[in-house]
Scaffold this active site. Structure first.
Site, PDB file in Angstrom:
ATOM      1  N   HIS A 157       0.840  -1.196   0.000  1.00  0.00           N
ATOM      2  CA  HIS A 157       0.000   0.000   0.000  1.00  0.00           C
ATOM      3  C   HIS A 157       0.879   1.252   0.000  1.00  0.00           C
ATOM      4  O   HIS A 157       1.949   1.279   0.623  1.00  0.00           O
ATOM      5  CB  HIS A 157      -0.904   0.000   1.235  1.00  0.00           C
ATOM      6  CG  HIS A 157      -1.951   1.058   1.238  1.00  0.00           C
ATOM      7  ND1 HIS A 157      -1.787   2.255   1.909  1.00  0.00           N
ATOM      8  CD2 HIS A 157      -3.180   1.112   0.646  1.00  0.00           C
ATOM      9  CE1 HIS A 157      -2.867   2.997   1.742  1.00  0.00           C
ATOM     10  NE2 HIS A 157      -3.727   2.339   0.978  1.00  0.00           N
ATOM     11  N   SER A 361      -9.052 -15.002  -1.903  1.00  0.00           N
ATOM     12  CA  SER A 361      -9.184 -13.577  -2.220  1.00  0.00           C
ATOM     13  C   SER A 361     -10.556 -13.248  -2.787  1.00  0.00           C
ATOM     14  O   SER A 361     -11.181 -14.065  -3.464  1.00  0.00           O
ATOM     15  CB  SER A 361      -8.112 -13.169  -3.231  1.00  0.00           C
ATOM     16  OG  SER A 361      -8.288 -11.825  -3.662  1.00  0.00           O
TER      17      SER A 361
END
Length: 437
Positions: A157, A361
């Site tokens: 991130h 996911s």
């Protein structure tokens, strides 16, 4: 104590000297703050109602960002009549009595149990979001290892690289596999180059774009193989979205303080769907020493957090969600998101659109729509280079996904090659189409 045990001025007024930029847009004009005498409540309500209509419109096609919009918090409306402030250490409370520390501690206890660290051995608090959790976790790592180097994958991130600049830490970017997972062979090579300095590792429990989960066990093994003893490394786990989801999936990687990790953070507004951006960070109590905390008389508490005043509403929203859902409800939500992500992946692949879905996911990666910025904004897609993704959250239905795929196909010119991003077997361009069959 709260129980959570059942849950694992007008511009014409010269004296104001305020210039307000007006817009030709009627809706923006109605929002401009220009009335010196104040406005009637019914006019304000009309503006809010129009905004709610706008939110509902966009929410019909809200696919690209990990924010659960399936919210049910009507029962907490009375709280908006109070300012609730959790300044200080949640475990000590503060002299400002309008706080929600009891709720906060219950939420922290729940997460401590989830990540397997005993009460009395952990410390944490409810943050403003995942970035603050990363700020705190990496700060702890730096305080433990002042000359340590920060290692993080290239798919991390953006907050991690910002934090490295803020803290003026040396940051080494590690390569990733096609899945987005950290490449431990590259990590090993980089650790050996810098073996004379301690390692502070940022581990991604689900990367932002692809949902790749870094292998905690393999990272620890790699550190040990490079001669890093436990006193020479610190691992912070950024679990923004997946940190809550993985514990409810069979055979999913296990994130636990029974392993050599120092801190974990998640975002409360993502999977849990808190309407206020927030998060949770948990660390080991032994790290919260004099360097990271200080008694502050004016608030009657200990200052050990990144921010001073903290939102007292957020812990209550999180508590309410965990209490109302329970472990069974959370598990059901996780399974729904995973199942619908698999459905979208199948629909895209069946339509000849290159797409990838990692195991465990709910993030489906696919070729970025070409020359279609209006389409990207219409569906709130998140894009990076040649790829885009959909994050299948609780509010996303199969009907919504069918509509998305149908509209995508209508606007699609030709298949893009995205093999470098998702692998040849997941690409549907003319060069790699054979891999799909």
């Amino acid at each position: 104590m709260v129980d959570i045990s059942n849950c694992m001025l007008s511009s014409g007024e010269e004296e104001n000297h305020i210039e307000i930029q007006e817009s030709n847009n009627d809706e923006h004009h109605s929002l401009a703050i220009t009335n010196y005498t104040g406005e009637a409540r019914h006019d304000l309500s009309a503006s809010i109602n129009r905004f709610v209509e706008t939110l509902n419109h966009f929410n019909l096609r809200n696919l690209g960002y990990p924010a659960n919009q399936e919210l049910k918090y009507d029962g907490l409306g009375a709280l908006l009549n109070y300012h609730i402030n959790n300044a200080g250490d949640p475990f000590k409370g503060s002299s400002f009595c309008l706080n929600s520390s009891e709720f906060e501690v219950c939420v922290l206890d729940w997460f401590a149990k989830l990540w397997q660290i005993q009460k009395g051995h952990y410390w944490g608090y409810v943050t403003t979001g995942g970035t603050e959790g990363n700020l705190h976790g990496i700060l702890i790592g730096r305080e433990q290892l002042p000359d340590g180097i920060l290692y993080t994958s290239q798919d991390s991130h953006y907050s991690i690289f910002k934090i490295a600049r803020m803290y003026r830490m040396q940051c080494v970017k590690v390569a990733t596999l096609i899945s987005g997972e950290i490449d431990c062979n590259d990590l090993k090579a980089l650790l050996l180059v810098h073996r004379n300095k301690p390692a502070i590792i940022n581990l991604n429990i689900g990367t932002t774009m692809k949902g790749g989960v870094d292998d905690l066990d393999l990272v620890i093994q790699t550190l040990e193989e490079c001669g890093f003893t436990s006193d020479r490394f610190y691992i912070h786990c950024d679990g923004a979205l997946f940190g809550v989801m993985l514990p409810f999936l069979m055979k999913a990687p296990k994130i636990t303080f029974q392993k050599s990790i120092g801190s974990v953070t998640i975002s409360g507004h993502k999977f849990l769907g808190c309407p206020i951006p927030c998060g949770v960070v948990i660390t080991r109590l032994k790290y919260i020493n004099n360097a990271l905390s200080k008694d502050v008389e004016i608030i009657g508490s200990r200052d050990a957090t990144i921010t001073g005043s903290r939102c007292g509403h957020a812990p209550i929203f999180l508590w309410y969600c965990l209490k109302s859902k329970g472990l069974k409800g959370l598990k059901k939500d996780v399974e729904k998101c995973i199942m619908n992500a698999s459905y979208l992946h199948g629909r895209l692949r069946g339509a000849g659109i290159g797409a990838m879905l990692n195991e465990f996911s709910n993030i489906v990666v696919f070729e970025r729509p070409q020359l279609n910025d209006d389409f990207i904004r219409r569906w709130s897609l998140a894009c990076e280079g040649k790829i885009a993704h959909v994050v299948v959250m609780q509010h996303v239905t199969t009907k919504m996904l069918d509509s998305f795929v149908s509209e995508f196909l209508q606007r699609r010119f030709q298949a893009q090659c995205i093999a470098d991003h998702v692998g040849s077997s997941n690409c549907s361009c003319s060069m790699h189409d054979g891999f799909l069959h």
